[in-house]
Design an enzyme around this catalytic site. Sequence first.
Site, PDB file in Angstrom:
ATOM      1  N   TYR A 223       0.655  -1.529  -0.107  1.00 58.06           N
ATOM      2  CA  TYR A 223      -0.077   0.302   0.373  1.00 58.06           C
ATOM      3  C   TYR A 223       1.103   1.382  -0.051  1.00 58.06           C
ATOM      4  CZ  TYR A 223       0.863   0.839   4.715  1.00 58.06           C
ATOM      5  OH  TYR A 223       1.809   0.477   6.238  1.00 58.06           O
ATOM      6  N   CYS A 224       0.181   2.406  -0.123  1.00 55.10           N
ATOM      7  CA  CYS A 224       0.984   3.767  -0.124  1.00 55.10           C
ATOM      8  C   CYS A 224       0.126   4.558   0.157  1.00 55.10           C
ATOM      9  CB  CYS A 224       2.006   3.764  -1.624  1.00 55.10           C
ATOM     10  SG  CYS A 224       0.930   3.419  -3.214  1.00 55.10           S
ATOM     11  N   THR A 225       0.345   5.930  -0.758  1.00 54.33           N
ATOM     12  CA  THR A 225      -0.878   7.399  -0.646  1.00 54.33           C
ATOM     13  C   THR A 225      -1.778   7.037  -1.185  1.00 54.33           C
ATOM     14  OG1 THR A 225       1.441   7.836   0.514  1.00 54.33           O
ATOM     15  CG2 THR A 225      -1.400  10.010   0.405  1.00 54.33           C
TER      16      THR A 225
END
Length: 343
Positions: free
Chosen positions: A198-200
């Site tokens: 996951y990331c922003t």
Amino acid sequence: MQLYNTLSAREREKLIEDAGKDRLTISFYQYAHIGNTQIFRNHLFIQWNDLDVLGRIYVAHEGINAQLSVPAENFQAFKAHLDSISFLENVRLNIAIEQDNKSFLKLKVKVRNKIVADGLNDDTFDVTNKGIHVGASEFNNLIEDPNVVLVDMRNHYESEIGHFKNAVTPDVDTFRDSLDIIENDLAEHKEDKKLVMYCTGGIRCEKASAYYKHKGFKNVYQLEGGIIEYTRQVKEQNLENKFLGKNFVFDHRRGERISDDVISNCHQCGKPCDTHVNCANEACHLLFIQCEECAKAMNNCCSTDCMEVHALPYEEQKALRKGKHASNKIFRKGRSEALIYKK
């Protein structure tokens, strides 16, 4: 024809205050083949400047990465313009959880070699062979699986103030630094574990998932729309929120609160705090975590040396900065030796 900003940030801030109208902070990205990036860049600037769009937008031959602010009353016109561009029609827009009319104060549309600095040679692997996208509900179920390794694809200063429970959070300064480290650390689990990332907003995972599949990982997943979209779905679907703390964002807000948990500390006194600031000494501009008490005691600076510089008349400060370049590579966001309680 105007193809650049004519107002300073302070002038724009005053105009926003005087207008008294709500703005929406939005981010989106799209991988696509763009032939003439300069013409496309100029087209965006002309159209969006007329709509009073502000923000930071990167255009490259591989696509577009945009973080911006648009007047709420112009949103439909902005969306109509996006839909008029074939590869941006119905593109997913990540709308900020916490709105701030001053999240951006200039419109900057820049042509870059890549829309994310990943350091990868895209010709060596199939960038379209991406991981499986999952929404918030499936993500929540997936990360409870003991055969899952959950990896945060963001940088150390992002995950420091907020991350998912039990996530691997690489201690890196840049996205490109994390790619090889994660591969090496998880090398023995390429076939027996599910790699969930996951990331922003999802853009870093788009490229990383294809890269890791190329590197031999058999089961690769990514959180669709990143933390921003996850939070929206959690609220809409009344799901359990498994994100702790704040989501770091790359605008003047610097963070959106996702849960009440404060998982980080003031870098100067050590008390619980998750407020990122930039050192008031413009020759430094270090990004670090500072509580209100330390901000008052240190005059919004990261060190006594910076306090002394910041106290000088502005023209003297400019003279000291002349010819010197302050960059993230030098100050490494929160890594300064002047910070006693840095991560």
